[in-house]
Design an enzyme around this catalytic site. Sequence first.
Site, PDB file in Angstrom:
ATOM      1  N   SER A  89       0.823  -1.198   0.000  1.00 38.67           N
ATOM      2  CA  SER A  89       0.000   0.000   0.000  1.00 38.67           C
ATOM      3  C   SER A  89       0.874   1.271   0.000  1.00 38.67           C
ATOM      4  O   SER A  89       1.706   1.445  -0.883  1.00 38.67           O
ATOM      5  CB  SER A  89      -0.974  -0.047   1.183  1.00 38.67           C
ATOM      6  OG  SER A  89      -1.997   0.905   1.032  1.00 38.67           O
ATOM      7  N   ASP A 214      -9.934  -5.420  -4.440  1.00 34.96           N
ATOM      8  CA  ASP A 214      -9.404  -4.246  -3.735  1.00 34.96           C
ATOM      9  C   ASP A 214     -10.125  -2.979  -4.203  1.00 34.96           C
ATOM     10  O   ASP A 214     -10.123  -2.666  -5.387  1.00 34.96           O
ATOM     11  CB  ASP A 214      -7.901  -4.145  -4.037  1.00 34.96           C
ATOM     12  CG  ASP A 214      -7.182  -3.111  -3.195  1.00 34.96           C
ATOM     13  OD1 ASP A 214      -7.861  -2.298  -2.539  1.00 34.96           O
ATOM     14  OD2 ASP A 214      -5.944  -3.128  -3.194  1.00 34.96           O
ATOM     15  N   HIS A 242      -7.364  -5.808  -0.267  1.00 35.40           N
ATOM     16  CA  HIS A 242      -6.201  -4.934  -0.138  1.00 35.40           C
ATOM     17  C   HIS A 242      -5.062  -5.542   0.693  1.00 35.40           C
ATOM     18  O   HIS A 242      -3.963  -5.019   0.705  1.00 35.40           O
ATOM     19  CB  HIS A 242      -6.645  -3.600   0.479  1.00 35.40           C
ATOM     20  CG  HIS A 242      -5.632  -2.501   0.374  1.00 35.40           C
ATOM     21  ND1 HIS A 242      -5.246  -1.935  -0.821  1.00 35.40           N
ATOM     22  CD2 HIS A 242      -4.914  -1.854   1.331  1.00 35.40           C
ATOM     23  CE1 HIS A 242      -4.340  -0.999  -0.603  1.00 35.40           C
ATOM     24  NE2 HIS A 242      -4.117  -0.924   0.690  1.00 35.40           N
TER      25      HIS A 242
END
Length: 269
Positions: A89, A214, A242
């Site tokens: 991320s 996601d 995610h």
Amino acid sequence: MESLHTNGELVTRTKGTGVDLVFLHGWGMNSGAFTSFLPYLSDNFRVTTIDLPGFGENAGIVPSPYNADSLAQAVVNKLPERCVVVGWSLGGLVAQKLALLAPEKLTGLVTIASTPRFIAGPCWPGIAADLLSMFEAQLEKNYQKTLERFLAIQAMGSETAKQDIKAIREQVTQFPAPAEEALKKGLRMLSTEDMRQDVGRIIVPTLRLYGRLDSLVPTSGIDRICELHPQADTVVLPHASHAPFISHPQQTADILFRFMAGIYQQKAS
């Protein structure tokens, strides 16, 4: 046996033996997010986790300005020589910067649920700007609640969403709370960082791993990222969201093993 290094300022943690893998976490998190995943790797690799400045054990170190460049500068000296950096991320933004800043230190780059630009824009799928603005406004009032909501969005779509949220929450709270400044500026990074012009210059072997479900890094943007960085390998986990290393740890580990084996076969030939 885990060893703790305070090497300069940033604290790093290392476990296992073998080829060096370095993990960088996402926004509002710390290295605790990887706790349940690392046992899948540490028999075969020497794994180092680094809390990003302002988070976890490095909550007391908040560089100014606080952006992907300054975070990469802070982390670069803590990297073992010839390592593969895995960024999840927001950590993936920093990992991409590291690949540009110190290609001689990296033998590979892996981004998990990451992108050169998180916020949606013209012809660019991503996080809606108003969602990030809402998070920024909520952050002022209540960090815990904001984090809970962010976790819920991250796990959304995964069949194991409830367990995933619980696992990350429990693992992350074992570490010190983040600095308020880092939370604010980190969220701002998700709104402002744009590496689309730069990723094509990444020369280290790269794997980009995504979850099809996601909502923060939508699959509709993957083709665009491939166009910008065609040298990268792309893998999409069909049932993951995610945090694929939480929901699908064995699959994620297998994909990493294959990527690492490919890099070192190339080096040997």
